[in-house]
Motif scaffolding. Structure first.
Motif: not given
Lengths: 241, 600
Positions: A105, A238-240, B157, B160-161, B164-165, B173, B194
């Protein structure tokens, strides 16, 4: 930057050389220094060694839409099912795909697949003693297909290959969570990669391995970071961490 | 488990009040009669909300995430998730109950539905209400409810990041709500990746009422199919129908945005709060302009060869990343309908609405109504908390969007939708409050498009443009949205045969065109039964007066207006053809028997 005009990452390829030219170039000068920086001394050795040409699946990131049809196609071929003694393509469960699309993202999709490295850091990392007859460790490159295989019976499940791949290349090798044995080494589908064939957007091609290609051997997060910056002007993709 | 091919045979049931998590078997008969997606969701809603008038924002309501039999298989464009619940935004004119409302369903693309099936379920049903803001993680058969306090108020937005982090694996998902859903704005959406949304009908509000910020799912399994070889053959044919076709390329080129200019030229676009059907500046916000100035990437949902989603970036005062858009609906509702022709400004509005977790369509419609009321002097600037809400003003639009999501000042009232606003303002403003049953109309204008008017008034969730312009279309689409496949590729006629063959091969049950429509009719009729039980009657199937009084003054359809008598007689014919009583709209016993709904 005129991003609307960027058609494909094929444009990244403009400055690259054919393998033959590349070997020549390394022989006479400056290119070698750049490569030493990026890949270390082994790459030069590989480039100069004149190994048989290796082929790989190349991604055009600008054309990739992130639809993951490649995953389904790969899994379908490489995880066949047996029905009444007949082997048929499977249903394409992406869990068993050797190619894997990493999505970020803002929208950057990076299919990650074995880079078919000539210098095989994964094989070199395998601690299993080479077999006296075949010379093979548990992880080895097949002489005919040139793809990487794992001899499950001899594999210790130590994850060394996956660690080497992640540290030095794409990180595509994934240990099975239960056994630790490596998965997702590309089979090239016997010379007719199904991901290439099935991509609805022509984003994949089957080409000769050339280490000087833009993004060659890099992990998805690194590739995504650069593409996000180029396409969207953002460092947050959106990288980890 | 039902042992039914093509299905896992079970639903994941999560009660947020008690924390009880269980899998519930689905009777094989329900798969046969209602297939999955919208249909199966509707059946579960009918079975489990036994009495009418349940408060949609009470713990009793069900919030369902429903994939279909195509989901989790590499069938082209089978990416959809249908969110089914009882609507927090609709209501009939009269009812015996305190909280009557329609069913609502909202269908989104992406990757969520397939992943639900990879995890081993034919659907997720959420009930109850968590004590504190929470999220749910589904990892195959491991399911956990966790506190989400640190994500409170986070926009979609960033969430969303961040989410997942937190999960540590991008293969999860996720679906989630923004501040609007947390604040219980009735037309809140549920977001995914997003930029994709289950936008319509207030699904995000219901999720907010359950104190549920997000769901994450990851799975390693896959559904089975009844006939493996037939499936492979039909899959090949389905891919052949789409891949590389001019049809697919056209979708990849502009997505739905192509219609921004096309519908304006046809006089069927929502312009100036539906006063006109043509926007003279539509080329500035259309697909060509976006391709030239904004879009960087064509993005596809799971296994879709169309790639209609577009992402890009804009520069300047309103510049930034654009996750999607303009699409037809978003571009028109926030563009043409508000007379906004500044592309970066339009995209800023679209991006902000997704970021806050609002429905793009209802939000654009509400702001259009307020702009008209302001222009007519029915409300003044102090009513609008000082916002100078003039046609075409990007900054005023952005300010209103923020207020709606926060329910702050005028936003608290605007958050209730155009119908509530018109009741509050009075002065005949209901004439141009563009809604049916409380749900705002979408970006298709109808003075010159009577059949779409039929879709708006007879759709089960209020003014829905996707329901279908006639009975056959409505039945087909109710069925389509029950399969997990997207509706867009079905515009390609050669897909129909392989699509039916796929459905037959997966379920082991012969689907031809007639059976496909029959199941769709059953689903649509069950929705009607639900709505009828809540108190919806013929007088609720009603368009605002504007469409019968305000003829277009510009464009190729200048002078076009609907004829009330013709419209009403079309409706009477419609109910008769459906086998419903034209006076009350009650489905007749004969029809119910024919559809196997008589004993339900």
């Amino acid at each position: 930057m005129d991003k609307g005009k960027m058609e494909s990452s094929g444009s990244y390829d403009r400055t690259t050389l054919t393998r033959r030219e590349f070997i020549k170039g390394v022989g006479i000068g400056g290119g070698a220094l750049v490569l030493l920086g990026q890949f270390g001394v082994h790459s030069v050795a590989w480039a100069l060694a004149g190994d048989p040409a290796l082929n790989m699946v190349l991604i055009d990131y600008a054309k990739c839409t992130g639809c993951r049809t490649c995953e389904a196609a790969c899994s379908s071929r490489n995880r066949p099912v047996s029905l009444k003694g007949q082997e048929l393509p499977g249903l394409g469960n992406p869990r068993y795909a050797n190619i894997r699309v990493h999505s970020f993202n803002p929208d950057v999709d990076v299919p990650n697949v074995c880079a078919m490295c000539a210098d095989t850091p994964c094989v070199k990392a395998c601690p299993v003693e080479p077999d006296s007859k075949t010379g093979r460790r548990a992880l080895y490159r097949d002489n005919v297909t040139h793809t990487i295989h794992n001899d499950s019976a001899r594999c210790l499940g130590c994850r060394s290959c996956a660690k080497a791949c992640a540290a030095q290349r794409t990180g595509v090798i994934s240990p099975d969570p239960a056994t630790g044995k490596p998965e997702r080494m590309c089979t090239l589908c016997g010379g007719d990669p199904q991901c290439v064939k099935r991509c609805p957007f022509g984003a994949l091609s089957y080409v000769e391995v050339r280490r000087d290609r833009k993004f060659y051997g890099l992990g998805p997060e690194k590739i995504a970071a650069e593409l996000a910056k180029t396409w969207y002007g953002t460092a947050d993709f959106g990288g980890l961490k | 488990m039902s042992g039914k091919p093509g299905y896992h045979g079970k639903i994941l049931n999560i009660d947020l009040s008690t924390g009880k998590i269980e899998t519930v078997p689905v009777p094989a008969e329900d798969f046969d009669k209602f297939v999955g997606g919208q249909g199966l969701g509707m059946k579960i809603l009918w079975d489990r909300l036994k009495k009418p008038g349940v408060d949609p924002l009470s713990p009793e309501n069900l919030l369902m995430f429903m994939p279909g039999p195509f989901s989790g298989l590499p069938v082209p464009s089978s990416s959809r998730t249908c969110v089914v619940t009882k609507s927090p935004i609709t209501s009939p004119l009269k009812s015996d109950y305190t909280h009557p409302s329609t069913v609502t369903y909202s269908n989104m693309g992406g990757f969520f539905g397939p992943e639900v099936r990879f995890a081993g379920y034919d659907g997720i049903v959420i009930t109850g209400k968590a004590r504190v803001l929470s999220y749910v993680v589904i990892d195959d058969d491991k399911v956990e409810i966790r506190e989400a306090a640190k994500f409170k108020g986070m926009r979609t937005d960033a969430f969303d990041r961040a989410f997942l982090a937190e999960l540590g694996d991008r293969r999860f998902k996720t679906v989630y709500i923004g501040p609007a859903g947390e604040n219980l704005v009735p037309y809140s959406s549920i977001l995914h990746t997003a930029g994709r949304a289950a936008g319509r009908g207030g699904t995000g509000c219901v999720m907010g009422s359950k104190n549920l910020k997000a769901i994450a799912v990851r799975g390693t399994g896959q559904p089975t199919v009844a006939a493996h070889k037939a499936f492979l053959a039909a899959l090949e044919n389905a891919r052949r129908a789409l891949n590389g076709s001019a049809f697919a390329k056209s979708w990849a080129e502009q997505g739905t945005a192509r219609a921004i200019v096309g519908n304006s030229n046809a006089g069927t676009e929502a312009v100036r709060n539906y006063r006109e059907g043509t926007f003279t500046e539509s080329d500035k916000i259309g697909g060509d302009a976006a391709r030239r100035d904004v879009w960087v990437k064509d993005i596809a949902c799971y296994c879709c060869p169309l790639a209609c989603k577009k992402s890009g970036m804009t520069k300047g005062k309103h510049g930034g990343v654009v996750h999607d858009g303009p699409e037809y609906e978003t571009g028109v509702m926030l563009g043409s309908n508000l007379m906004i022709s500044d592309m970066p400004g339009l995209l800023k509005a679209i991006t902000t609405i997704d970021d806050l977790g609002l429905d793009q369509i209802s939000t654009g419609n509400v702001i259009g109504f307020l702009m008209e009321a302001y222009e007519r002097g029915l409300i003044n600037r102090s009513f609008l908390d000082g916002i100078d809400l003039k046609w075409g003003s990007v900054d005023a639009t952005l300010a209103m969007i923020e207020k709606i999501a926060a329910k702050e000042g005028v936003g608290a009232l605007a958050a209730e939708g155009v119908r509530a606003l018109s009741w509050h303002i009075g002065k005949g403003s209901d004439k141009f409050a563009i809604q049916v049953k409380g749900l705002e109309l979408a970006a298709h204008n109808i003075q010159a498009n009577q059949p779409r008017g039929l879709s708006y008034v007879t759709a089960s969730r209020g003014a829905c443009h996707m329901s279908g312009d006639n009975i056959a279309m409505q039945n087909r689409r109710a069925m389509m949205d029950s399969t997990g496949m997207c509706f867009f590729p079905t515009f390609e006629p050669t897909l129909e045969e392989p699509m039916l063959a796929l459905l037959s091969a997966i379920t082991g049950r012969k689907f031809d065109k007639a059976e496909f429509e029959k199941v769709g009719e059953r689903i649509f009729t069950l929705e009607k039964l639900f709505n009828y039980r809540e108190g919806f009657r013929r007088e609720d199937d009603r368009l605002p007066d504007r469409f019968f009084e305000d003829a277009f003054t510009v464009g190729p359809k200048k002078g076009a207006v609907l004829d009330r008598e013709k419209f009403e007689s079309m409706l009477t014919q419609y109910y008769q053809d459906r086998g419903w009583d034209p006076e009350t709209t009650q489905p007749g016993q004969k029809k119910l028997k024919e559809l196997g709904l008589d004993s339900i």
